[in-house]
Every structure is written in C-alpha cells, then in structure tokens.
Design a protein around this motif. Sequence first.
Motif, PDB file in Angstrom:
ATOM      1  N   GLU A   1       0.848  -1.194   0.000  1.00 13.75           N
ATOM      2  CA  GLU A   1       0.000   0.000   0.000  1.00 13.75           C
ATOM      3  C   GLU A   1       0.879   1.237   0.000  1.00 13.75           C
ATOM      4  O   GLU A   1       1.918   1.272   0.669  1.00 13.75           O
ATOM      5  CB  GLU A   1      -0.892   0.029   1.250  1.00 13.75           C
ATOM      6  N   ASN A   2       0.454   2.237  -0.733  1.00 10.98           N
ATOM      7  CA  ASN A   2       1.165   3.512  -0.738  1.00 10.98           C
ATOM      8  C   ASN A   2       0.137   4.634  -0.648  1.00 10.98           C
ATOM      9  O   ASN A   2      -0.801   4.692  -1.441  1.00 10.98           O
ATOM     10  CB  ASN A   2       1.986   3.649  -2.023  1.00 10.98           C
ATOM     11  N   GLY A   3       0.316   5.498   0.331  1.00 13.36           N
ATOM     12  CA  GLY A   3      -0.617   6.607   0.500  1.00 13.36           C
ATOM     13  C   GLY A   3       0.120   7.934   0.595  1.00 13.36           C
ATOM     14  O   GLY A   3       1.092   8.062   1.343  1.00 13.36           O
ATOM     15  N   ASP A   4      -0.316   8.919  -0.207  1.00 14.91           N
ATOM     16  CA  ASP A   4       0.215  10.295  -0.114  1.00 14.91           C
ATOM     17  C   ASP A   4      -0.930  11.181   0.350  1.00 14.91           C
ATOM     18  O   ASP A   4      -1.985  11.246  -0.309  1.00 14.91           O
ATOM     19  CB  ASP A   4       0.725  10.761  -1.482  1.00 14.91           C
TER      20      ASP A   4
ATOM     21  N   ILE B   1      -3.036   3.839  -3.087  1.00  9.10           N
ATOM     22  CA  ILE B   1      -3.172   2.633  -3.902  1.00  9.10           C
ATOM     23  C   ILE B   1      -2.828   1.415  -3.044  1.00  9.10           C
ATOM     24  O   ILE B   1      -1.899   1.461  -2.227  1.00  9.10           O
ATOM     25  CB  ILE B   1      -2.291   2.675  -5.179  1.00  9.10           C
ATOM     26  N   SER B   2      -3.604   0.381  -3.188  1.00 10.12           N
ATOM     27  CA  SER B   2      -3.390  -0.832  -2.398  1.00 10.12           C
ATOM     28  C   SER B   2      -3.556  -2.048  -3.307  1.00 10.12           C
ATOM     29  O   SER B   2      -4.508  -2.125  -4.082  1.00 10.12           O
ATOM     30  CB  SER B   2      -4.409  -0.879  -1.262  1.00 10.12           C
ATOM     31  N   ILE B   3      -2.604  -2.955  -3.228  1.00 10.78           N
ATOM     32  CA  ILE B   3      -2.699  -4.214  -3.985  1.00 10.78           C
ATOM     33  C   ILE B   3      -2.557  -5.359  -2.985  1.00 10.78           C
ATOM     34  O   ILE B   3      -1.595  -5.396  -2.214  1.00 10.78           O
ATOM     35  CB  ILE B   3      -1.596  -4.315  -5.053  1.00 10.78           C
ATOM     36  N   LYS B   4      -3.521  -6.242  -2.990  1.00 14.15           N
ATOM     37  CA  LYS B   4      -3.468  -7.401  -2.083  1.00 14.15           C
ATOM     38  C   LYS B   4      -3.604  -8.675  -2.894  1.00 14.15           C
ATOM     39  O   LYS B   4      -4.333  -8.708  -3.889  1.00 14.15           O
ATOM     40  CB  LYS B   4      -4.594  -7.318  -1.059  1.00 14.15           C
TER      41      LYS B   4
ATOM     42  N   ILE C   1      -7.492   5.323  -4.760  1.00 13.63           N
ATOM     43  CA  ILE C   1      -8.256   6.518  -4.390  1.00 13.63           C
ATOM     44  C   ILE C   1      -7.423   7.743  -4.742  1.00 13.63           C
ATOM     45  O   ILE C   1      -6.245   7.823  -4.391  1.00 13.63           O
ATOM     46  CB  ILE C   1      -8.561   6.545  -2.873  1.00 13.63           C
ATOM     47  N   ALA C   2      -8.013   8.668  -5.462  1.00 17.67           N
ATOM     48  CA  ALA C   2      -7.371   9.964  -5.720  1.00 17.67           C
ATOM     49  C   ALA C   2      -8.442  11.019  -5.497  1.00 17.67           C
ATOM     50  O   ALA C   2      -9.317  11.215  -6.357  1.00 17.67           O
ATOM     51  CB  ALA C   2      -6.813  10.017  -7.132  1.00 17.67           C
ATOM     52  N   THR C   3      -8.409  11.658  -4.354  1.00 13.74           N
ATOM     53  CA  THR C   3      -9.515  12.557  -3.998  1.00 13.74           C
ATOM     54  C   THR C   3      -9.532  13.802  -4.884  1.00 13.74           C
ATOM     55  O   THR C   3     -10.595  14.329  -5.185  1.00 13.74           O
ATOM     56  CB  THR C   3      -9.429  12.963  -2.514  1.00 13.74           C
ATOM     57  N   ASP C   4      -8.346  14.277  -5.322  1.00 18.29           N
ATOM     58  CA  ASP C   4      -8.315  15.476  -6.167  1.00 18.29           C
ATOM     59  C   ASP C   4      -9.048  15.243  -7.487  1.00 18.29           C
ATOM     60  O   ASP C   4      -9.686  16.133  -8.027  1.00 18.29           O
ATOM     61  CB  ASP C   4      -6.864  15.897  -6.451  1.00 18.29           C
ATOM     62  N   ASN C   5      -8.906  14.046  -8.038  1.00 21.72           N
ATOM     63  CA  ASN C   5      -9.558  13.736  -9.314  1.00 21.72           C
ATOM     64  C   ASN C   5     -10.896  13.030  -9.110  1.00 21.72           C
ATOM     65  O   ASN C   5     -11.498  12.558 -10.077  1.00 21.72           O
ATOM     66  CB  ASN C   5      -8.645  12.842 -10.159  1.00 21.72           C
TER      67      ASN C   5
ATOM     68  N   TYR D   1     -11.509   3.562  -7.138  1.00 26.42           N
ATOM     69  CA  TYR D   1     -11.685   2.242  -7.744  1.00 26.42           C
ATOM     70  C   TYR D   1     -11.395   1.169  -6.706  1.00 26.42           C
ATOM     71  O   TYR D   1     -10.499   1.310  -5.893  1.00 26.42           O
ATOM     72  CB  TYR D   1     -10.715   2.028  -8.913  1.00 26.42           C
ATOM     73  N   ASN D   2     -12.158   0.130  -6.780  1.00 21.71           N
ATOM     74  CA  ASN D   2     -11.908  -1.021  -5.912  1.00 21.71           C
ATOM     75  C   ASN D   2     -12.370  -2.257  -6.677  1.00 21.71           C
ATOM     76  O   ASN D   2     -13.565  -2.434  -6.910  1.00 21.71           O
ATOM     77  CB  ASN D   2     -12.697  -0.879  -4.607  1.00 21.71           C
ATOM     78  N   PHE D   3     -11.444  -3.045  -7.170  1.00 24.40           N
ATOM     79  CA  PHE D   3     -11.865  -4.226  -7.919  1.00 24.40           C
ATOM     80  C   PHE D   3     -11.000  -5.439  -7.559  1.00 24.40           C
ATOM     81  O   PHE D   3      -9.874  -5.304  -7.074  1.00 24.40           O
ATOM     82  CB  PHE D   3     -11.842  -3.979  -9.432  1.00 24.40           C
ATOM     83  N   THR D   4     -11.566  -6.585  -7.796  1.00 23.37           N
ATOM     84  CA  THR D   4     -10.892  -7.846  -7.446  1.00 23.37           C
ATOM     85  C   THR D   4     -10.780  -8.718  -8.698  1.00 23.37           C
ATOM     86  O   THR D   4     -11.751  -8.855  -9.443  1.00 23.37           O
ATOM     87  CB  THR D   4     -11.697  -8.590  -6.367  1.00 23.37           C
ATOM     88  N   LEU D   5      -9.585  -9.246  -8.926  1.00 22.39           N
ATOM     89  CA  LEU D   5      -9.365 -10.176 -10.040  1.00 22.39           C
ATOM     90  C   LEU D   5      -9.152 -11.562  -9.449  1.00 22.39           C
ATOM     91  O   LEU D   5      -8.252 -11.761  -8.662  1.00 22.39           O
ATOM     92  CB  LEU D   5      -8.118  -9.773 -10.838  1.00 22.39           C
TER      93      LEU D   5
END
Lengths: 311, 811
Positions: free
Chosen positions: B397-400, B414-417, B462-466, B470-474
Amino acid sequence: MRNIFFLLFLAIMLSSCDGDPFESIIKLDPPPYDKKIALQFRAGVNDTFVDISLSRNFGILETPADSAFFIKNLNIEILESDQVLWQFNSGNDIPLNRATIYQEIPHGLFKSGKTYEIRASHPDFTSISAKQTIPEAPAVDSVRYDFDGGINSNGDEVSAFEVYLNDPAGVENFYQFSIGIISLSINPIYDSNNNVIGYDTLRYGPYDGYFEVSDDPNQEEGLNGSVLVGDQFFDGQAQKISLKIYKDYSPKEYVIYVRSITEDDFIWQRSLIRYEGAQDNPLSDPVLIYSNFKDGIGIFGLYNQRNFKVN
Amino acid sequence: MPLCYTLRTVTMRNHYRHFLFILLFWVAGAASLLAQKHTISGYVSDAQSGERLIGATVVDRRSGQGTTTNTYGFFSLTLPADSVYLSVAYIGYQSDGFLFKLAQNQTFNIGLKESALLKEVEIVAEKYERIEDRAQMSRIDIPIMQIKRVPALLGEVDVLKALQLLPGVSGGGEGQSGLYVRGGGPDQNLILLDGVPVYNASHLFGFFSVFNADAIKDVTLTKGGFPARYGGRLSSVIEINMKEGNENELHGEGSIGIISSKLTLEGPIKKGRSSFIVSGRRTYIDILARPLIKRALEEEGSEGSFGYYFYDLNAKANYRFSEKDRLYLSFYGGSDKFYSNIIEKYGEQPSYENEINAGLGWGNLISALRWNHVFSPKLFANTTLTYSQYRFNTKAENGDRRYENKVLTSEDFISIKYLNGINDWAAKIDFDYAPNPKHLIKFGASAIAHQFNPGKFNVKFIATDNNQNYNFTLNQPEESAGEFAAYGEDDYKVTSRLRLNYGLHFSAFTPKGKAYFSLQPRFNVRYLLNQGWALKGGFSTMRQYINLLTNENLSLPTDLWLPSTDIIKPQDSWQAAIGVAKTFADEYEFSVEGYYKEMKNVLSFREGSSLFQFSNWEGRVTQGDGTAYGAEFFVQKKKGKFSGWIGYTLSWAWRQFDDLNFGKKYPYKFDRRHDFEIVGTYKLTDRIQMSGTWVFSTGNAVTFPTSSYLGQGTNLGYVDFLDHTPERNNFRFPSYNRLDFGIDFKKQKRRYERTWSVGAYNAYSRKNPFFLYLDSTYEYDPVTGRSTEKKNLKQVSLFPIIPYISWAFKF
C-alpha cells in the motif's frame, strides 16, 4: 575442559565475522564449448532476397570485438537432391549490423513441396548442414476484417481479422500470421503563398504491425509481432483464426501474410520469443534456443506464403 | 444414460467387487484359523508419563509369536490356549515379562519403566523390530532424541533436515529443508502431522521446517515399498506424530537460542485419564532489532517499523473415556510474517505524509479429532476428522496525504493485495485387525474435500483530487475437488522365513467436470536367508492428484497447490526395489537397496514461464515423465556410547518432457550421482555429549549457456547476442560438502536439568554453491581511453561457518 570448549566456540564466533558473513563469491571455470558456425537462413517460395545472419560462437566468458563474430569467406550452398542450386560466399566485408547480409537469390529457387539442404563450410570450422521441406501454401478460404472487433482484456477497443483456414489432414501443419499496414494520409497542397489549395492522399508502407496477445490456446507469439499457430487441436478441420490489433481511426489498408512454415521454424521462433521473455525474469525457468543444424547453431527455415489485402 | 458413464460405472463396480472380495477373502481365511485360541490385547505406555509407545515389541517367548504396537500403542496377539510368557520391550525402557495361563481373552495395559542404564542416546537402541524382521523395505525410523542431537543451522533442531541425512533423500539448495526422495520432486512427499497433510513445511523461505522437535514423539520416512494404507503422493510418506502429554505429572522444557525460543508444557488434565501438551516457538530478531530500526528511521525523518518473525503453536489433548475409547484433539498453527510500515512526514502548512505499508505472510493451520475404539481384542479402529489449511497473502500500500490545519484535504492511495491457498476437510477410518499372530490386516477408507484458491488480487485506488475511487478484485476461479480412497493390506508371516505385506489401494478424484480412478497394487516380501540375512523385495504403484507449482531453487511461500484437471492429468508412478538387510552383533544395522522408479505426468513450468505471471496456470505448465534408479547403502549403529549412521547413495534421475529440451531426456536438477553422509553422537561423560555430521554430494545440475553468437533477435532487422545452451541442466554446481558439530553440556540443578549447547554449522566454512551468475566488469584503460569488458562466472555461497549457542531446561 569447559574452558577449552568455550575458547573454541569464541574463536569460531570471531572467525565467522570476517567479511560478509552470509555471502561469498568465488570464481568458477565456465562450461566447455565447441567452436561452431551459427547461421540463420529463412526464405520463402517467391522470395528474391533473403536475410542471412552468420556468426561464430565464443565461450561465455570470452569478450572478443563484435567484428570477430562475423565469419569471412564462409561458403553457403543450397542443394536439392545433392545438386547445388545456389551458392554464396560471405566475402571479406563485415556488414554494418555485424552479422546480417541482405542477399539476392534467384526467383523460384525454392519450390513448394521440395526438400532442400543447406551446407555451410569454412576451413576453420566443422561444416554444418540442415534439411527442410517447403510446406504447401496455406489453404485459406477467406480473410475478413471487422473494424469494430470488440474490447480486449484491458478494456481497449480493437479491430479484428478473421482468417478461415482449411487445415490439411494427416500432417502436422504450422502457420505464421503477420500484418502489413498500408498507411493513408490526407495531406494539404499549398500554393506559393502557403495557402491550402487542395488535398492529396498519400500512401505509405506497408510497414509491419503487431498483433495483440491472444488468449486463444492455438496462438503463440511469433517474431516481429506475428502469431504462430500449430494445428494440434484442429488437425484436418476448418478453423477460424481471429487476430486483433488496436483500433486505429485513421484510414488504413492492411495486408495479412499467411505462411505455412516448417516445424523447425515454428519451434525456433517460439524458443527465441521465450528466450527473450525470460531475460527479464530471474525466476523464469531457463530457455534454450532451438537449432536444426547438424554440428552447428541456428535455423534453416523455409515457408510458403500467401498475402491477403483487406480494408 | 451416456455410454461412457455406463462403462465407467461398470468399471467402478468391478473395482469395488474385486476389492471387497479380497477383503472378505482375507478376513474369512484368517478367521478359520482361530479355533482354541485366545487374544491378549492392550496398550503399552510409559509407566511414568502414560505416553503411548509406538512400535514396542510384544512377544510370547514360548511360541516365538509376537507383534508390535501401532501408532496408538495398541497391540493384539492371538495365541493357543496355553502357558504364555509375554515379554514387552521398548528402547530406553526396562523390559517386562508376564507368565500366565491363557484361558480366555485378556487385556493387558502395560507400563514400562524408563531404564537408568539405557537412558537417552547413550544407547539409541532398537526401538522398533529389527530391520530383517519386517517385510516392508525402504522405511527408516529415526528416534526424535537422535534428531535433537544432530547439529543444526543456528542450533534450530530441524526434523526435515535430519531426514536429508538419510540415503535416498536429498536436500534442495544450501540450507533448504526441501526433500527430494529417490529422484522425485518436492511436491511428491506426503508430510503428515498426526495424520493430517502439511502443505508448506517450511519457515523463512525453506531454511527451517515448521516442526518443533520438542512437541514431536516420532518420525518415520517411507520412500518405497509403500504399504496399501498410504496414497496420494509418488515419492515418500513422512509421518510425524506429536507427543500426547504426561498423564501423571506436570513437566516442561524450553530453550533460548540465537534466533528463537521454545517452551513446552505437558501434564494431566484429569490424572491417569487425560493429558495435554502445549508447545510454542517464536523467533525474536524483530523484537530485538525494533529499537535500532526505530532509531534508524527517526534519523531519516521517518517513523514506523519493519521486521520478520515466525511462530509455531502445537497443542494436543486426549481423554480416555473407557478402556476401549480414547479421544485425541490436536492442533498446529504456524505462520511467517514480513511487515513494513514506514511513514514519512514533511512540510508545515500544508503538511504532507507518505505512508508505505507492505506485508507478506504465510502459514498452516491444522487440526485433527481422533477417536480410538477397541471393538474387540482383535479389532482396533481409529476414526479421524481433520482440517488443513495453507494460506499465502501479500499486500503493498502507498498513501500520499496532504493536511491543512491537521485536516486531511487530499489523498492518493493505492493498495494491492494478493491471496492464495488450499483448504482440506477430511474424514477417515482405519482398522487394525489381528486374527492371529500370522496376520495383521489393516483396512480403511478416507474422503477429502479440497478447495483450491489459485490466486485472488484486490486493487484499490483513491485519488480525492480527481474524484477517483476504484476497488476491484481479479480472481482466478476457486476450484474444488473430492478425493476418496480405500485400502486393504495384510502383513502375513507365511513361515518363519517368509513374510509378506501385500494390499490394494483404490483412489478416486473428482475435479470439476472430470473423474479419475486408480487401483494401485502394493507388495513387499522378505525371505530370511541363512545367518540372519534378509532378502527383501518391494513393488508399489502410486497416484497423485494434486500438484505443486513451485520454484525449484527456493522454497517460496508462493508455492501453489493445484488439482489435476481435465487438462492436467494425475501423476503416476511405479517403483520396484530389492535389497538385503542384517543386524550385526546386535548393534549394527546394515542394508543395501537397489530401486527403479518411473513417473508419468510430472509437472514443470514451460520454458520461459514462472510463478509470477497472471495467465491461466494450466497454460504455464507442461507434463512429462521421470525415471530414477540407484542403490542405497546404510549402516546404523544404535547402541553404545557412540551411535549414528553412514549412508551412501549412487543414483540417477532423469526427466523427459515433449515441451522441454526439445523433447530430449535430460538430468533432473537434483540428479546426484553420489550422496554420502556420516552422522555420529558420542557420549564423552555423563554430562558432555558430542555430535557431528559430514555430508558430501554431487553438485546440482543447472542450465547454463556455454557460448554466445550474433543472430537475429525477435525484432526483424535487429541483430543481438544470443546465448547457446546445448541442453537443459548441462552444467553442474561444484560438489557440496559440509561438516557440522555440536557439544551439549548437561547439568542437573535442584529443580531442573539445564543444557548448554554450542556448535557450528559448516565448521570448515566450505563455500557451497547457492546460485551461479555471469558477472561483467569494465576496465578502463586511460592510455587508449577505452573500457574493456571482463566476464566471470561467479558462485554465490550463502553460509560460511555459522556458530550457535542455546540454553535449554527441562523439569
């Protein structure tokens, strides 16, 4: 006794702190190799020019100059039933790209269904040879183009080409599909005062395009954006091969090249693609590049091609 | 009804009929021999702790008839109505004898006392029946006390690494706990902890195994001549049984080592009726390093932590309801975790924050409920319900974030699990039926529901400015399959010289849209030659329905278990072995075995494919054949101040895949022509004991290019350097050899016994190969102004001499 053991243990502890404790690098002798001719010669029935890549190999630890790889004065012969049909000498000049010669060959040198042998010889190397039989031209009923070919797995719009094959039964057949793009451009015509006085349609190409990677189990990636297909799952049956490209809204004409290729060429192309794919993946199992030369390295591949223009 | 279905049903019926007929034949045949006989049955246990003893010998000295206790300490011996002198023996215990008139069925629960003279490894004597007595071959039992004495990497006692020291068994890479048995792959070993399969038996990328030796009672390796009760893997069965816990007193033991500490407690829940054992282990490098990491991060203007640890927890309880019924509940939970959470803050008004959060975790969860029931003195049953889970998960996960007046005003996140795993639910029932001293019949059945999760990705953005969210699972779709088995086997003492163990194992597997069936005959024979030599032979066929996608170089936690499908066929093998065995001077056990094994449909990645690709897994693998053959020599000294063994294996292992090496046969990566090991323990005094191991083996086979040339690459018109590799696994690592040693200093304190253990792994710091790589350096010549490339083939070695020290206690 206990003190002796303690001192011994202490000595071991201290000795293990020398240098990097968890990694050391030692040099090894490389695996042995034989000096060989490496040749790539792939040609088709109606070709009048052929790319010939020729080189020698060097041990994996050797670092000669690039110019040392090219084999000067290498003799290459194409034979049919032990009769020499064509011969060539690589000469003394090293090509610009270090290994590949673009060489003219007689039109009709290779004929459908015939078996040819290639021999390459040089006084400093063991002679090499390989044999190939040119497959029959691909039995293609039709090629259709669908500008609206749907959406690919990334959600991008694609255009589709559908090639309807009639695969001959009882023999293993291998196909290669490539695409040439004829680009049309509508350019303004200017007068001496730089005013637009009309429009002209210019035609460029064809240049090579790339097919998208498909999830069709029959399809594999081939050289230069092409698609390879083996008939193991549809031997002797009619089969539709669906090929996709990114949708391009500017007007274009396309040429679909359908080749019947030899099994050796199919395996070689596949191995080369996998080899390059594995270069960036340290966890990948190692890949060997296929060779069909006796006593040498490389590929002698022959094909029979048909072209289909669609727009 | 479709014809194919009908045919399959008919075939199935025939299989069942055949199987039932053989079972009935055995039972009826044996029952006819019962006239004027009575049965002595019961349990053999440690008199002090109540721990059931596996493999204790129970012999009537008058008739010479005898048997051994099973996994639960139960025995059954049917003898003619006559005087009986029953002798009961077990290693490290005083033998006991009973003289009585056998006039009716009798139950004997025998408690053996530990012998002061035969304590611990001073004599690691014959715990089991002699090697020449049993029909089964290719089976080795190692007493856990001996395993605990083998010097280990960082002093961490390791059951699987001890098994690597046996002939016919190879380890993987340097320091790895993987097992390669008789040319088989790492997925072809059935590792059973209290009868439950363990899917990933390693911690820390394979450098340690998941088994905590303090909680283990018994380890058995079977590498060929498989009795019919085993199935599901091609190459070996490793049975590991946990202790049951002291029924009478509270006891404990523990240790503090360089990387981990352990604590085990055992005792009665209800004295003489039920007991428990709990054993835990955890590494603590993360805890010790935490202040240092914190300070290092603070110096860089960050906060947070990162580290790694693993832990195991074994627990077991049992309750005896009556003389005929006993219930066991056992549990294992273990996990590895890498974690990293680092926050960097900068700026005043507005202020900014970057948070990186990453983790990697994997582990097994195993539980078993077992019920022992004695139906009659001759018929013992064990019913088991089990659950086994293996999971691997990772996240990044990376959050700014931007704050104004401490209020969050914008965020990019952004988070990838990723998650994969396997779940098994199983039920099985096993019977031991001893109609008379000549026959010991085992039969049973099992059903397993497998659930495979080949991989699930979750991506969150998540990008609050734009205003993006998105949250999806493959998902690669989960796959389920049922696995069923039934077996029957008979250990038949035909004459005093001839003994057979024969049987049938039936199995079925039902992945989606497909059903596979298999009938596997098993046969072992022993014939006693003159002067105590035993000639043995064995033949077994095996089938394996689940497969491991793995990297052969490292035991990665990403290893993925997947079922056979309509595309991926089950793996099959047959193995034949022949050998001789003899015990010399009551001390030295000697055996020589030759074996030949063929495997079909073994799995490998296609060339250029690997684990970390997201395409359909079935398209990334290919199936082929394997062949392995060789000879194994084994000498074991079990008695005296000095004990240990010498093993030597001469072997060949090959693979042939249509899609690999252009269809040509090639040596398997772990094809090792020579494998030699010496393991020794010497009791210097009552308080000092030394141990050492030395191993030598041919280097692993690796694929390495021999030369390079110029040729056309994948893009037309471009010429590139291409490697030429004549064939797969064409090159060998240098040979592997290593010496380990350890010394234990023991002292009895007022309330407990303490042991200091010191030693070293790789004592002469041999640089054993871990991997090879091609290294390029450039030397600049100031005169010509040119750089010259220099290439070297280099070997990376992982472990130089690694000393260890640990402190252990026992009360």
